[in-house]
Design a protein around this motif. Structure first.
Motif, PDB file in Angstrom:
ATOM      1  N   TYR A 217       0.849  -1.201   0.000  1.00  0.00           N
ATOM      2  CA  TYR A 217       0.000   0.000   0.000  1.00  0.00           C
ATOM      3  C   TYR A 217       0.881   1.247   0.000  1.00  0.00           C
ATOM      4  CZ  TYR A 217      -2.878  -3.843   1.500  1.00  0.00           C
ATOM      5  OH  TYR A 217      -3.481  -5.074   1.559  1.00  0.00           O
TER       6      TYR A 217
ATOM      7  N   SER B 184      -0.111   3.997   2.226  1.00  0.00           N
ATOM      8  CA  SER B 184      -0.072   3.682   3.668  1.00  0.00           C
ATOM      9  C   SER B 184       1.078   2.708   3.884  1.00  0.00           C
ATOM     10  CB  SER B 184      -1.402   3.049   4.112  1.00  0.00           C
ATOM     11  OG  SER B 184      -2.480   3.898   3.827  1.00  0.00           O
TER      12      SER B 184
ATOM     13  N   ASP C 224       7.381   4.847   5.776  1.00  0.00           N
ATOM     14  CA  ASP C 224       6.762   6.099   5.318  1.00  0.00           C
ATOM     15  C   ASP C 224       7.814   7.039   4.737  1.00  0.00           C
ATOM     16  OD1 ASP C 224       4.025   5.565   5.959  1.00  0.00           O
ATOM     17  OD2 ASP C 224       4.521   5.821   8.074  1.00  0.00           O
TER      18      ASP C 224
ATOM     19  N   GLN D 229      -6.127   5.625  -3.311  1.00  0.00           N
ATOM     20  CA  GLN D 229      -5.734   5.528  -1.895  1.00  0.00           C
ATOM     21  C   GLN D 229      -4.823   6.695  -1.507  1.00  0.00           C
ATOM     22  OE1 GLN D 229      -4.037   1.717  -0.798  1.00  0.00           O
ATOM     23  NE2 GLN D 229      -5.045   1.784   1.180  1.00  0.00           N
TER      24      GLN D 229
ATOM     25  N   GLN E 280      -5.630   9.545   1.411  1.00  0.00           N
ATOM     26  CA  GLN E 280      -4.893   9.348   2.665  1.00  0.00           C
ATOM     27  C   GLN E 280      -4.924  10.577   3.568  1.00  0.00           C
ATOM     28  OE1 GLN E 280      -0.750   8.625   2.567  1.00  0.00           O
ATOM     29  NE2 GLN E 280      -0.209  10.508   1.538  1.00  0.00           N
TER      30      GLN E 280
ATOM     31  N   LYS F  82      -7.755  10.797   7.515  1.00  0.00           N
ATOM     32  CA  LYS F  82      -7.232   9.692   8.329  1.00  0.00           C
ATOM     33  C   LYS F  82      -8.256   8.577   8.537  1.00  0.00           C
ATOM     34  CE  LYS F  82      -3.197  11.499  10.384  1.00  0.00           C
ATOM     35  NZ  LYS F  82      -2.834  12.718  11.003  1.00  0.00           N
TER      36      LYS F  82
ATOM     37  N   GLN G 119      -7.882   5.684   5.813  1.00  0.00           N
ATOM     38  CA  GLN G 119      -6.561   5.136   5.513  1.00  0.00           C
ATOM     39  C   GLN G 119      -6.522   3.614   5.464  1.00  0.00           C
ATOM     40  OE1 GLN G 119      -3.517   6.786   8.001  1.00  0.00           O
ATOM     41  NE2 GLN G 119      -3.301   8.584   6.738  1.00  0.00           N
TER      42      GLN G 119
END
Length: 693
Positions: free
Chosen positions: A189, A192, A251, A302, A306, A309, A312
């Motif tokens: 993802y 995420s 991230d 997605q 994002q 929140k 997500q």
């Protein structure tokens, strides 16, 4: 529904009425569970009243016969995969033998009666999976089992990538290694990135784009904007921080790579559309079809969502109108964002190009297996696959495992199962597509939880895992297709068959040529003695450990038990019994090392007085190298004497799973004298034991 008819309906749907618990006792499945699973399962395909099933699979030299239902006479046409046609007539209720010779492959049988016609896919498969010639000749090979994301190097951006994989192949080949075994590389993802478990993917057909080695991308090197971004103090600071972090900062890494690849994409779009790379990309998009298009759309939507929140977690958290790829809202978004979709398709193309390059190089280096991939048991609920093809997955159930000693409520993995009835109705095409996507560009495929070919433990939504039941899968058909695709793609198959394995599948796997997995810790006889190296089956891969188990040093020093206790994983005082069991295991292992001559005779005979040393580490590796298993997989963590595990099963937030990096860079590992001495011992032992059967 009355008891008899409920049980009958459950059996017809493949739901088992009982199961054998961890103590060997038969436990009945409750009526509530039967009803709940019947309610979520697709009806077996009877509606069409077709005289023949949608698919018929024939393996090896089995009789190629079908008995059409109905009445009267049908005309038939058989078109082979290569386009040859034969025809004739047959009578309902009488066995019909398919005309020969029918080669291995996918053929189409059509029955006609009046204006009606019905089609059946005929699949003819070999009995056994492919085996590389070197293994067929009795050679024994070894390689490294690598969680790619854990790899440190002087070049990567804070996560192991396909550039590191290329270097791993080069370094291992120089030392006599034959393959690199990998964690699942399935798409996750990008929006995420913290949802990092490789076993809860978004799609099993596409790749995780975080593994792209950006420095290898020509359009990144040639773009002035990209190079300006790259050389900026801000980028270099972020890169250094990600590279030096003790754990993978998904991230941060994903943000860096997406920023870089956006610049590169702008440069790529300016290329002549008739030049080699744009033409290759266009062909990739055509071949990827709807599956690739909606994977790319999902990643794009997605990312757009994002910022909110609450949304997500993937499509189940999105507004109702966005929870299916075919909804008008999604279709409108796709029409308005063709360039964004193309960007995500391009990332898939880059990832595939780089992985293919690693595979080609392994072959140029003369490796017989080269790369092996890992196929996860399912996809996550909030995945691109369930969003695009909800009919195939039972979204009101998830798979897991029945109760055992350490988990009295069983395990729920949160992965919606594929419906076996839908798979059959579609002539197994989803299974075939998945195998082809995962067998390309590699010499072996490891199937996680290989028992899933026979049965899966389904848990109704909202229930604990002890309220589940086993659901049967068409194991003979699936194994036959596995063998056929294995030969076509010259890719051997390894089955992860650890834990409680039903006896009925053990012989099926063996006969199909699927390799078993033999983990040192579990290879104890009934009297607790460790299995001697010469008693390991040839049709297997041996290893010291796996990503779900303690490292060699962690096992010996019992660090995994201390960690489990700290994390609250053991009920009551269960950890005392586990420590006692481990002490006995260590002593039994030390006895086995002495008996096999893996340690000098003068070495300490009492395990409690022996700490993990480079000499003991080498002895265990020597013991494993002596096993008669055709393949041996070793973890870099064990070469380095690392103690912390990469994953602690049963934890979510308590432990940073899938993030722990290797303690040294690739460059430092292969410059390390201890590591080189260890790998030299392994290589020599494997070569000296080639002919054993």
């Amino acid at each position: 529904m009355k008891q008899n008819s409920l049980d009958q309906a459950a059996r017809a749907a493949g739901i088992s009425l009982d199961y054998i618990d961890v103590n060997g006792r038969k436990e009945a499945v409750s009526d509530e569970t039967k009803r709940a699973l019947l309610a979520v399962m697709a009806e077996p395909q009877k509606a069409s009243k077709s005289p023949l099933p949608p698919v018929a699979v024939f393996s090896g030299s089995s009789k190629r016969q079908l008995t059409p239902q109905g009445s009267g006479t049908y005309s038939w046409q058989l078109q082979t995969e290569k386009g040859k046609q034969q025809s004739g007539e047959l009578t309902a209720g009488e066995p019909f033998t398919l005309p020969g010779p029918l080669t291995q492959g996918y053929h189409q049988l059509t029955l006609n009666k009046g204006k009606k016609s019905w089609q059946t896919q005929i699949i003819v498969a070999p009995r056994r999976c492919y085996l590389p010639p070197a293994l067929e000749a009795g050679e024994k090979r070894w390689g490294a089992l690598v969680q790619l994301y854990t790899v440190r190097s002087e070049q990567n951006w804070g996560i192991g990538d396909f550039g590191d994989l290329y270097q791993l192949l080069v370094q291992l080949a120089e030392r006599g290694g034959d393959f690199v075994g990998l964690n699942p590389l399935h798409a996750l993802y990008p929006a995420s990135a913290g949802f990092a478990s490789p076993y809860s993917p978004s799609s099993r057909r596409w790749l995780n784009v975080i593994y792209i080695d950006v420095s290898q991308v020509d359009d990144f090197q040639q773009s002035a904007a990209a190079q300006k971004w790259w050389k900026s103090a801000k980028t270099q600071k972020a890169l250094t921080k990600a590279r030096e972090a003790e754990q993978v900062d998904y991230d941060a890494v994903m943000a860096l790579k997406l920023a870089a690849l956006r610049h590169a994409w702008t440069h790529f779009q300016a290329r002549d559309s008739q030049s080699e790379e744009p033409l290759s990309f266009a062909a990739f998009v055509r071949e990827g079809g709807d599956s690739l298009r909606y994977q790319a759309a999902y990643d794009g939507i997605q990312l757009e969502r994002q910022a909110d929140k609450s949304q997500q977690g993937g499509w189940p958290a999105w507004p109702e109108a966005w929870r299916n790829s075919q909804s008008p809202e999604v279709q409108q978004w796709c029409e308005q964002h063709e360039e964004e979709i193309a960007f995500w398709q391009w990332l898939q193309w880059l990832a595939q190009q780089q992985f293919s390059g690693c595979w080609a190089h392994s072959q140029a280096l003369g490796m017989s297996v080269g790369l092996y991939r890992d196929l996860a048991v399912g996809v996550a609920e909030g995945s691109a696959e369930t969003w695009h093809d909800p009919e195939l997955y039972r979204l009101k159930a998830s798979v897991g495992a029945p109760p055992d000693r350490l988990g009295p409520l069983g395990q729920n993995w949160g992965l919606p199962p594929m419906d076996p009835h839908v798979m059959q109705a579609r002539a197994y095409q989803p299974f075939i597509d998945m195998l082809r996507a995962n067998m390309r560009d590699c010499g072996a495929l490891r199937i996680d939880h290989v028992m899933s070919l026979l049965r899966l433990w389904w848990v109704p939504a909202g229930e604990t895992a002890d309220k589940g039941a086993y659901v049967a899968y068409p194991v003979n058909d699936l194994l036959a297709i596995l063998a056929l695709e294995s030969h076509r793609l010259r890719c051997m198959v390894i089955g992860e068959d650890l834990g409680t394995v039903p006896q009925e599948i053990v012989s099926l796997l063996r006969k199909s040529g699927v390799f078993s997995w033999k983990v040192l810790w579990f290879e104890q006889e009934k009297d607790q003695r460790y299995r001697a190296p010469q008693d390991y089956p040839r049709q297997s891969i041996a290893s010291a450990s796996t990503h779900d188990l303690p490292t060699l040093t962690g096992f010996w020093e019992q660090g995994d038990l201390e960690l489990g206790e700290k994390l609250g994983l053991y009920p009551g005082d269960a950890v005392k019994a586990l420590h006692a069991q481990r002490a006995a295991q260590k002593q039994a292992l030390l006895d086995a090392l002495h008996l096999a001559g893996a340690l000098p005779a003068r070495t300490q005979k009492k395990a409690e007085k022996l700490t993990m040393t480079p000499a003991l580490n080498r002895a265990i590796h020597r013991f494993l190298a002596d096993t008669d298993s055709a393949l041996l997989g070793l973890q870099p963590e064990d070469w380095l004497g690392m103690t912390t595990p990469v994953n602690v099963p049963g934890t979510v937030d308590q432990y940073p799973n899938w993030r722990r990096k290797l303690s040294k860079t690739l460059e430092a590992i292969f410059a390390d004298k201890e590591v080189n001495a260890l790998l030299k011992v392994v290589s020599q032992q494997r070569q000296s034991g080639q002919k054993g059967q």
